[in-house]
Design an enzyme around this catalytic site. Structure first.
Site, PDB file in Angstrom:
ATOM      1  N   HIS A 146       0.883  -1.174   0.000  1.00 39.22           N
ATOM      2  CA  HIS A 146       0.000   0.000   0.000  1.00 39.22           C
ATOM      3  C   HIS A 146       0.924   1.230   0.000  1.00 39.22           C
ATOM      4  CE1 HIS A 146      -3.493   2.405   0.585  1.00 39.22           C
ATOM      5  NE2 HIS A 146      -3.820   2.101   1.834  1.00 39.22           N
TER       6      HIS A 146
ATOM      7  N   HIS B  42      -1.865  -2.232  -9.838  1.00 35.76           N
ATOM      8  CA  HIS B  42      -2.909  -1.667  -8.990  1.00 35.76           C
ATOM      9  C   HIS B  42      -4.085  -2.618  -8.923  1.00 35.76           C
ATOM     10  CE1 HIS B  42      -5.746   1.229  -7.305  1.00 35.76           C
ATOM     11  NE2 HIS B  42      -4.649   1.844  -6.884  1.00 35.76           N
TER      12      HIS B  42
ATOM     13  N   ASP C  85       2.717   5.777  -6.626  1.00 36.70           N
ATOM     14  CA  ASP C  85       3.892   5.763  -5.749  1.00 36.70           C
ATOM     15  C   ASP C  85       5.218   5.792  -6.495  1.00 36.70           C
ATOM     16  OD1 ASP C  85       2.549   5.703  -3.305  1.00 36.70           O
ATOM     17  OD2 ASP C  85       2.082   3.591  -3.580  1.00 36.70           O
TER      18      ASP C  85
HETATM   19  N1  COA Z   1       5.686  -6.385  -9.954  1.00 38.54           N
HETATM   20  C1  COA Z   1       5.714  -7.593 -10.544  1.00 38.54           C
HETATM   21  N2  COA Z   1       4.632  -8.338 -10.757  1.00 38.54           N
HETATM   22  C2  COA Z   1       3.460  -7.815 -10.383  1.00 38.54           C
HETATM   23  C3  COA Z   1       3.344  -6.566  -9.802  1.00 38.54           C
HETATM   24  C4  COA Z   1       4.516  -5.832  -9.580  1.00 38.54           C
HETATM   25  N3  COA Z   1       4.491  -4.628  -9.028  1.00 38.54           N
HETATM   26  N4  COA Z   1       2.051  -6.296  -9.528  1.00 38.54           N
HETATM   27  C5  COA Z   1       1.375  -7.366  -9.954  1.00 38.54           C
HETATM   28  N5  COA Z   1       2.220  -8.285 -10.456  1.00 38.54           N
HETATM   29  C6  COA Z   1       1.867  -9.582 -11.018  1.00 38.54           C
HETATM   30  C7  COA Z   1       1.651 -10.571  -9.871  1.00 38.54           C
HETATM   31  O1  COA Z   1       2.845 -11.231  -9.502  1.00 38.54           O
HETATM   32  C8  COA Z   1       0.627 -11.472 -10.472  1.00 38.54           C
HETATM   33  O2  COA Z   1       1.295 -12.352 -11.360  1.00 38.54           O
HETATM   34  P1  COA Z   1       0.803 -13.889 -11.501  1.00 38.54           P
HETATM   35  O3  COA Z   1      -0.630 -13.808 -11.985  1.00 38.54           O
HETATM   36  O4  COA Z   1       1.748 -14.461 -12.499  1.00 38.54           O
HETATM   37  O5  COA Z   1       0.925 -14.490 -10.140  1.00 38.54           O
HETATM   38  C9  COA Z   1      -0.234 -10.558 -11.326  1.00 38.54           C
HETATM   39  O6  COA Z   1       0.619  -9.456 -11.663  1.00 38.54           O
HETATM   40  C10 COA Z   1      -1.466 -10.065 -10.597  1.00 38.54           C
HETATM   41  O7  COA Z   1      -1.049  -9.425  -9.383  1.00 38.54           O
HETATM   42  P2  COA Z   1      -1.785  -9.550  -7.998  1.00 38.54           P
HETATM   43  O8  COA Z   1      -0.785  -9.409  -6.887  1.00 38.54           O
HETATM   44  O9  COA Z   1      -2.674 -10.733  -7.962  1.00 38.54           O
HETATM   45  O10 COA Z   1      -2.716  -8.259  -8.070  1.00 38.54           O
HETATM   46  P3  COA Z   1      -3.381  -7.558  -6.818  1.00 38.54           P
HETATM   47  O11 COA Z   1      -4.556  -6.825  -7.356  1.00 38.54           O
HETATM   48  O12 COA Z   1      -3.612  -8.497  -5.707  1.00 38.54           O
HETATM   49  O13 COA Z   1      -2.236  -6.565  -6.323  1.00 38.54           O
HETATM   50  C11 COA Z   1      -0.893  -4.719  -5.961  1.00 38.54           C
HETATM   51  C12 COA Z   1      -2.222  -5.210  -6.556  1.00 38.54           C
HETATM   52  C13 COA Z   1      -0.873  -3.203  -6.013  1.00 38.54           C
HETATM   53  C14 COA Z   1      -0.804  -5.161  -4.485  1.00 38.54           C
HETATM   54  C15 COA Z   1       0.277  -5.306  -6.767  1.00 38.54           C
HETATM   55  O14 COA Z   1       0.230  -4.828  -8.101  1.00 38.54           O
HETATM   56  C16 COA Z   1       1.604  -5.013  -6.138  1.00 38.54           C
HETATM   57  O15 COA Z   1       2.045  -5.747  -5.232  1.00 38.54           O
HETATM   58  N6  COA Z   1       2.282  -3.896  -6.563  1.00 38.54           N
HETATM   59  C17 COA Z   1       3.514  -3.492  -5.960  1.00 38.54           C
HETATM   60  C18 COA Z   1       3.245  -2.687  -4.686  1.00 38.54           C
HETATM   61  C19 COA Z   1       2.716  -1.313  -4.981  1.00 38.54           C
HETATM   62  O16 COA Z   1       3.205  -0.598  -5.831  1.00 38.54           O
HETATM   63  N7  COA Z   1       1.703  -0.936  -4.191  1.00 38.54           N
HETATM   64  C20 COA Z   1       1.089   0.375  -4.287  1.00 38.54           C
HETATM   65  C21 COA Z   1      -0.267   0.257  -4.879  1.00 38.54           C
HETATM   66  S1  COA Z   1      -0.933   1.882  -5.214  1.00 38.54           S
END
Ligand code: COA
Length: 373
Positions: free
Chosen positions: A219, A258, A309
């Site tokens: 987050h 996201h 971010d």
């Molecule tokens: N880097 C690499 N891979 C990523 C990624 C990232 N930042 N964000 C998503 N993915 C990949 C996941 O590994 C997943 O791959 P898979 O299907 O092969 O397992 C796929 O994309 C879907 O991601 P998922 O984690 O299921 O999506 P989510 O909706 O649960 O997560 C976030 C959303 C924001 C938590 C996620 O994109 C993330 O962890 N981002 C990095 C942290 C971040 O920047 N947070 C601030 C958000 S405003």
């Protein structure tokens, strides 16, 4: 995929709200019906705070009065200063804000919900003060005066940090960043605040809980993690190779992706523009180019886009803000959105208590202690 979507309540409508749309067809990101780009280009952060708290943009008189009010609430009680001084220098500043919020809730408790707007304004004014009082106490060994003449939260923040009034460019840049971070519907920290509020708990408990949720790298903590990533590489080429390697090892790249947006985070273009401008100002030849290289690789490899971010990290860095203060700045902004959600939840409250799909063992016979293996 279907299984995945239900995880983490993705796609679940968990309540009604008048405050914000996120990625909605035909609307995009809006606060109380105003487009984020209009707000970022034309409003000041205090106007946005007023909009979120009161439901309408202030007129000139209301804005002037609101600014004066916020200015008058910047001083910290002695007992809070002593508490901040006793928090060790190595503490993460998000923990400092969480504690500061709690201590203020002890010293100036919200005893009736009719005091909620006062509590919201007080925290909006006091968060930069408590954060930078603690920071300067440990880095400069000074007990700073937390009242400044700056009219804006952004100017106040930068003034306390650098011990001098900021340039207009820096004040305006931080002001815009605060607008972009102010509100984002039922994100994890806001939802936390609403869950706490729904038990009829007090304002400070809701906000302290929200700070705890925002702290995590999935987050708000992503902006600090993004900065650490960008600084790892000394050229765009090194960044391309490094990030491709990280992706091959299935590592997360912070500042990308996201839960709600699927192709673009609308806040990114504003942050990117500000980062480019500040990179020019400080004659940066590395960090902005590295950031662009990472952004390019993430799109090529994963079709993942920079979220709010990613470029805010370099924006803050170019203004001389230490990385560990990045997520706390998010708090100084998002307190406005959290407060609006606390007000809204209280206005039509229902305890938030969902159910769980049970996946544990079926009913078992009781085994007395002496008969267990
Ligand atoms: N880097 C690499 N891979 C990523 C990624 C990232 N930042 N964000 C998503 N993915 C990949 C996941 O590994 C997943 O791959 P898979 O299907 O092969 O397992 C796929 O994309 C879907 O991601 P998922 O984690 O299921 O999506 P989510 O909706 O649960 O997560 C976030 C959303 C924001 C938590 C996620 O994109 C993330 O962890 N981002 C990095 C942290 C971040 O920047 N947070 C601030 C958000 S405003």
């Amino acid at each position: 995929m279907g299984q995945k979507k239900t995880g983490g309540l993705a796609g679940v409508i968990a309540g009604r709200s008048d405050i914000c749309t996120v990625g909605q067809e035909g609307a995009g990101l809006t606060y109380r019906g105003y487009d984020i780009y209009d707000l970022a280009d034309n409003a000041c952060f205090e106007e946005v705070a007023h909009l979120l708290h009161h439901g309408h943009l202030p007129n000139a008189g209301e804005l002037a009065a609101y600014r004066e009010r916020l200015k008058s609430l910047r001083s910290l009680p002695g007992a809070l200063k002593r508490a901040l001084e006793s928090i060790p220098a190595g503490t993460h500043p998000m923990d400092v804000l969480r504690t500061g919020c709690s201590v203020l809730g002890n010293l100036e408790p919200e005893t009736e919900f009719s005091q909620q707007r006062d509590a919201a304004d007080r925290l909006l004014s006091a968060f930069p003060s408590m954060l930078l009082y603690w920071h300067r106490f440990h880095t400069d060994h000074k007990r700073i005066e937390t009242s400044t003449d700056d009219d804006s939260v952004a100017g106040h923040f930068l003034h306390l940090l650098h011990d001098a009034p900021p340039s207009e460019l820096h004040r305006h840049t931080l002001d815009t960043s605060l607008i972009l971070y102010a509100e984002h519907e039922f994100n994890a920290s806001t939802f936390t605040a609403r869950v706490i509020t729904a038990t009829l708990s007090d304002f400070h408990s809701a906000i302290a809980g929200a700070i705890g949720a925002l702290r995590g790298p999935l987050h708000g903590g992503a902006n600090e993690a993004a900065m650490e990533l960008i600084q790892r590489f000394d050229s765009p080429q090194a960044a391309e190779t490094g990030v491709r390697g990280m992706l091959a090892r299935r590592e997360l790249i912070m500042g990308f992706g996201h839960r709600v947006y699927t192709r673009v985070d609308p806040r990114n273009s504003v942050n990117k523009r500000m980062s480019r401008r500040l990179a020019g100002e400080v004659d940066d030849k590395r960090l902005y180019a590295v950031s662009e290289a990472i952004e390019r690789v993430m799109w090529e490899e994963k079709k993942l886009f920079a979220n709010a971010d990613f470029y805010s990290a370099s924006v803050y860095h170019f203004m001389g803000i230490p990385t560990y203060l990045f997520t706390p700045i998010f708090v100084c902004s998002r307190i406005t959105g959290w407060s609006a959600h606390v007000f809204e939840q209280r206005a039509d409250n229902k305890l938030i208590r969902p159910g769980a799909e049970y996946t544990g063992p079926s009913l078992k016979p009781w085994v007395p202690l002496a008969e267990r293996d």
